[in-house]
Design an enzyme around this catalytic site. Sequence first.
Site, PDB file in Angstrom:
ATOM      1  N   ASP A   1       0.824  -1.216   0.000  1.00  0.00           N
ATOM      2  CA  ASP A   1       0.000   0.000   0.000  1.00  0.00           C
ATOM      3  C   ASP A   1       0.861   1.270   0.000  1.00  0.00           C
ATOM      4  O   ASP A   1       2.042   1.239   0.357  1.00  0.00           O
ATOM      5  CB  ASP A   1      -0.868   0.052   1.259  1.00  0.00           C
ATOM      6  CG  ASP A   1      -1.908  -1.061   1.313  1.00  0.00           C
ATOM      7  OD1 ASP A   1      -1.938  -1.909   0.407  1.00  0.00           O
ATOM      8  OD2 ASP A   1      -2.688  -1.077   2.284  1.00  0.00           O
TER       9      ASP A   1
ATOM     10  N   HIS B   1       3.775  -2.221   2.955  1.00  0.00           N
ATOM     11  CA  HIS B   1       3.731  -0.832   2.456  1.00  0.00           C
ATOM     12  C   HIS B   1       5.020  -0.463   1.746  1.00  0.00           C
ATOM     13  O   HIS B   1       6.092  -0.521   2.358  1.00  0.00           O
ATOM     14  CB  HIS B   1       3.505   0.130   3.630  1.00  0.00           C
ATOM     15  CG  HIS B   1       2.174  -0.054   4.304  1.00  0.00           C
ATOM     16  ND1 HIS B   1       1.927  -1.111   5.154  1.00  0.00           N
ATOM     17  CD2 HIS B   1       1.026   0.657   4.221  1.00  0.00           C
ATOM     18  CE1 HIS B   1       0.658  -1.040   5.572  1.00  0.00           C
ATOM     19  NE2 HIS B   1       0.086   0.024   5.027  1.00  0.00           N
TER      20      HIS B   1
HETATM   21 ZN   LIG Z   1      -2.407   3.295   3.383  1.00  0.00          ZN
END
Ligand SMILES: [Zn+2]
Length: 233
Positions: A47, A190
């Site tokens: 992400d 992430h």
């Molecule tokens: Zn996020």
Amino acid sequence: MFPELAAGVAAALAAAAYAVRGPSCQWLGPSIYRGPRNRAAIALTFDDGPSPGTPELLELLAQHEARATFFVCGLNVERYPQIVRAAVEAGHELGNHGYAHARLWLRNPAFIYQEVATAQRAITAVAGRPPRWFRPPYGVRWLGLREALRRLDLTLVTWTVLAQDWKLPAERIVRRLERRAGNGAILCLHDGRELDPRPDIAPTMEAVRRLLPVLRERGFALVTLSDLLGAGP
Ligand SMILES: [Zn+2]
């Protein structure tokens, strides 16, 4: 406050938090948090990217024949379109993570639609086709999101395991993910940090470097979400 009332309020707040943030909760609309358990496949998802660290991640994934899904922010896509194109050309999939990583909590439906639709346009303009998956920033869902996703033909995907790689050192990230890696798992990491244009993603990179050979050794195919969920390429 009377103890019973306090307990009631606490229970109501816990239920509300679960509805808004629980990765497997379906109360605010359908969401997918894992794939089928009958196939030795795992979906790695990243992400908040792309970021200047993403190309190194793409190399690492290529070395281990791993495909991943990148839940990108529209604003970051506009900053780094060439990195997005490189990911698509390498066989990875893109998902929508909102335009400016806004928390959708307490927002009105028009705001929520705009946030998702603007990202969808930005991603489609660079990648050549629209994403089919949406993951809300902070995992937060709110009223109006279900309708926005329906209009944009998007399906909400959360995760089986959250890496917490924005705050944990590499060895703890690896331990968390290794322990819960199983058939159909959707792992959430992430390759960016919200809208930071030059984030430090070193713990994430180190964790992925250690994790990929372990998962491959255990016999897992590392596939895109569309592949995992049997939704075609
Ligand atoms: Zn996020």
